[in-house]
Scaffold this active site. Sequence first.
Site, PDB file in Angstrom:
ATOM      1  CB  THR B 108      36.010  50.455  38.303  1.00  0.00           C
ATOM      2  OG1 THR B 108      35.266  49.271  38.569  1.00  0.00           O
ATOM      3  CG2 THR B 108      37.389  50.104  37.851  1.00  0.00           C
ATOM      4  CB  THR B 184      33.994  43.600  40.913  1.00  0.00           C
ATOM      5  OG1 THR B 184      34.910  43.719  39.820  1.00  0.00           O
ATOM      6  CG2 THR B 184      32.984  44.718  40.867  1.00  0.00           C
ATOM      7  CG  ASP B 185      39.213  41.653  40.051  1.00  0.00           C
ATOM      8  OD1 ASP B 185      38.166  41.746  39.375  1.00  0.00           O
ATOM      9  OD2 ASP B 185      40.351  41.788  39.576  1.00  0.00           O
ATOM     10  CE  LYS B 263      34.675  40.199  38.538  1.00  0.00           C
ATOM     11  NZ  LYS B 263      35.711  41.229  38.484  1.00  0.00           N
TER      12      LYS B 263
END
Lengths: 635, 462
Positions: B108, B184-185, B263
């Site tokens: 994103t 980011t995951d 994360k």
Amino acid sequence: MTLDVSYDPLQGNPLPVYGTWTPAEYEALGLMVGLEVHQQLQTRRKLFCRCPAGLFHAEGHDVEILRHMRPTLSEMGDYDGTALMEFKTRKEIHYLLKNESVCTYEMDDAPPFEMDPVALERAIVVSMMLDLQLVDELHIARKQYLDGSIPTGFQRTAIIGVHGSIPHEGRTIGIRQLSIEEDSCREVADKGHLRVYRTDRLGMPLIETVTEPDMHTPEEAASVCEALRRLARASGLVRTGVGAGREDVNVSIRGGTRIEIKGVSSIKAIPRLVHNEALRQRSLLAIREVLHGRGVTVESIVDASQDVTQIVHGTDWRYMQKHVSQGARVAAVPLAGFEGLINTPTQPHTRFLKEFSDRVRVVACIDLLPNIICSTSETETLSGFEWEKIEKVCGVDHGTPVMVVWGDERDVKTAVQEILIRARDAVAGVPEETRQSLPDGTNGFERILPGASRMYPDTDLPPIVIDNARTTELRACMPLRPWERMAMMREAGVGEDLARRLVKHQAWNLFARLLPRLKPGGSLIPTGLASLLLDRDAPRPLNEVAAGEWWDATIDRLAAGDLLVDAVVIGDEPLPSPLPADEARIRFETIVADLPADLPADARRPRAALRPVMKELRGLVPGATLARWTEEVSA
Amino acid sequence: MSGENGYDGYRGPALAKLQEYEAMVWSDVTVATTKGEFAGLILPRNEMADPEHIVLKMITGYNVGLHVGGIEAITIHGRKVANYKIPEKEFPFTEGLPRVKLLGTGGTIASRLDYRTGAVIPAFSPGELYGSVPELADICNLETEKLYGVFSENMGHEQWIGLAEAIGKEIAKGVDGIVVGHGTDTMHHTAAALSFMVQDSPVPIVMVGSQRSSDRPSSDAAINLINATRTAATSDMAEVMVCMFGPTSDQYGLLHQGTRVRKMHSSYRSTFRTLSDIPLGMVDVAGVTPFKDDYNPRRDDTDVKINAVFDDRVSLVYYYPGMKPDIVDSLVDNGYRGIVIAGTGLGHVNRPLYAALDRAHAAGVAMYMTVQTLWGFVQMFVYETGREIMELGVTPAANMLPEVAYVKLGWALGQTSDLDEVKRIMLTPISRDITEREPHNGYLVLQGGIPEVEAFMSGQWK
């Protein structure tokens, strides 16, 4: 004969004050007013998270967050002008958070939860009360707000219904749409490049009702606003009190532009605001005519600005001296073609120059006033010699306005561009703006009017299909609208004055519930009930829940002949039962016998003479009986 | 079949109704319904939404859905197709600024609306990036290359290898720093893979993404990208790093070692944390501030070791009480060559698993123990259970994070099938994947509600 409401800016005559114009003058000007009425819904939770709604924190916070906003593209691939303008302000935005009222959703650190179903149903009911056509499927949109008033940079909002109307004083006022949305933050400070918000009301469910521009006088705008507010309250589904309801007023005149005035503090303030905005647009259109006559165009207004810091360096004007000594840069912007126009009155105590000053304040964030001066103003600022030097550097003759701004170098650069933008806007007439209402009834620039380009579909939540079966149920138990309340009271024979008071009174619900219990031909008639409910001298329980039993019991006793209406009117608790007829007659005669013998019987006012009798027996003996007996005695 | 002939996403009755009036998507229409008239543009429909509504964008910009059952007529007035495109501007070249290469994989960091699914999809081009984040031009001369366009859950070992090789080529060309845009995951998985596959880099390799997509005004994408680019261009730390928000406020980014980062929150901007250590440093408008001095410093040469291999017959088993041996057996039966266990406490599993571990060991499966506590070391001597498990051929992997051990084991098995050599690779620290010491401030999770914590927070940016 048509009314002449034209204005000559070169004459600069004072503007007519509010209250001196008749509807004919506004009509001649082509005044159109529309409203956007916001009302918080009464719910336990916020709209898109499970935080409690309705908490208010006057001060204090547990934690602070810092954010900046950047413009993004709309669904149609455009940037919104407002967003680009806000980006120029380079604002640093601080949010003050309290643990009780805010979760990670409001912080924009978590996606939304599903829309609160209670809020949605309540918004649907109000939509139906406005005769709006409900959409079949709700699409949640993101409406961009780059001023920081919402940490996400957008407000989640969805249209519930379109094309409605309300009857108002013999006319029909169109309702364009009703949307459900989340409330924004409360601004607590805005200084320079820093803006601070409190987040307690952020995310609370809100309905926004938008009318068509169907109002044509300032007073009509206020009365329609009042009617919408009353209607929302009649639903019983909205919050009341400070800050629970707010309105924006949209004003335009013929040839002008729709201007949105925000932050209107009360309905009473609306007429004056509308009047003053109409005059502002009239002045701006008149200025435009002069500019057109002089051949000034958007293209002919070019950047001829000059850095004049050196010229004013040693000025005697202490205000400027202070800023320059602190390192401020000073720029001069000549505006050829604007001769004689800068001091044109636009609103009471307000001149055209303020349009420029406002832009410099809002966009360039130079907010210490005065933030702009003009060579053609009469106010004492720079010396004549300094002005001459500035005019010379700018290459203009005396009489051509030269605007001077000062401040931080980057801000001054922005300010110069804003002055030019505002000058070019003057050629077009009335720029599309959102304006802030001010306490004196005038308004000031807040931002460029946002358009459809700020809308973006919310990709975090799927559309919601409106359940037809449920809306049918809701429609069946829809609260009565104020005009339906009036009709109901008229039919029941309630006097017009009482009805007008009761229609907006908290006792209405009690009245509506008790009305069917009144027996035709009974001693308590609807008008009597209405006046009992509204009687300020002997307040009776009015809260529908708490008072319910008291009223039911009282009405039952009235119907059974165990209580006289007069006893309820007097209101001495416990309410006494009427005296048996023979006992009543004995008491009556005893009182009459005890009257002073020398009391002359006044032939014209027999009742006055017998007031002590009434005082003692009223509520215990039917009024008609007492009247008959007193007549007999007086005779 | 949906989406055909300009009726994007519509199917069933909604498609039939639109076709009846030849009202294709982007038509400017007035729709007469039993409820009244609605005017607007017909929008594409999300394929996963029901087939009974037509979506209209009204002049106000609001969208509404109309049920086909109530539609009486559609009148077409014209057509206006959305042109969703960030204004592209050629990235300017400034003499004297560092040369930075941005490699895109998706995520994103740059995204736009996808009507097909109603969600956001990644978009990426240098011109678009400059159009939306012009500040980058003040930091460096940026070149970009889109390697992949996938969400991070679709990044796997093939992409890791491709990315490592692409980085190797750029370093050989002499760039001053590399930025990798990534969802980011699984950013920390890729960061670990790059830490092993790209060694002794002369320049910083900075991974970056965003937690709020760039189609939101409050997005962290621009600031993250600026911070990451600044780090790649100017930092002296030639490490594989993740650069993401420190606090949730727009204050500074943290630079996390690629093998120690994870994360830790599903949605917070400040989701990435360094575990069992402190971050390498921080970055803001003022520049990069290292927290340590024992990093690999930037060099002028273009030498780098690229070792981009991976055997994906490796699994990460998250142990839970009551786990049955068949879980392990099925891995062995399916030909897996390596298993990383995320065990309880200091590194334990239950007794019923022993036989399965023994069978796996006999079958030549490489097994390593990590801790599901995430922070801290494996220590299998303290309790009898630990010793027994080691007897069964499970090697403690010190304080390697479970995901890092998984990536490292796949990488090691990609190089050799000699289990002793695998063990040597696994237990040799390469990029702080194993540290000798755990500093006391490597475990700092403040708990709200404690008076002193609340007092501290009220004076800090959250």
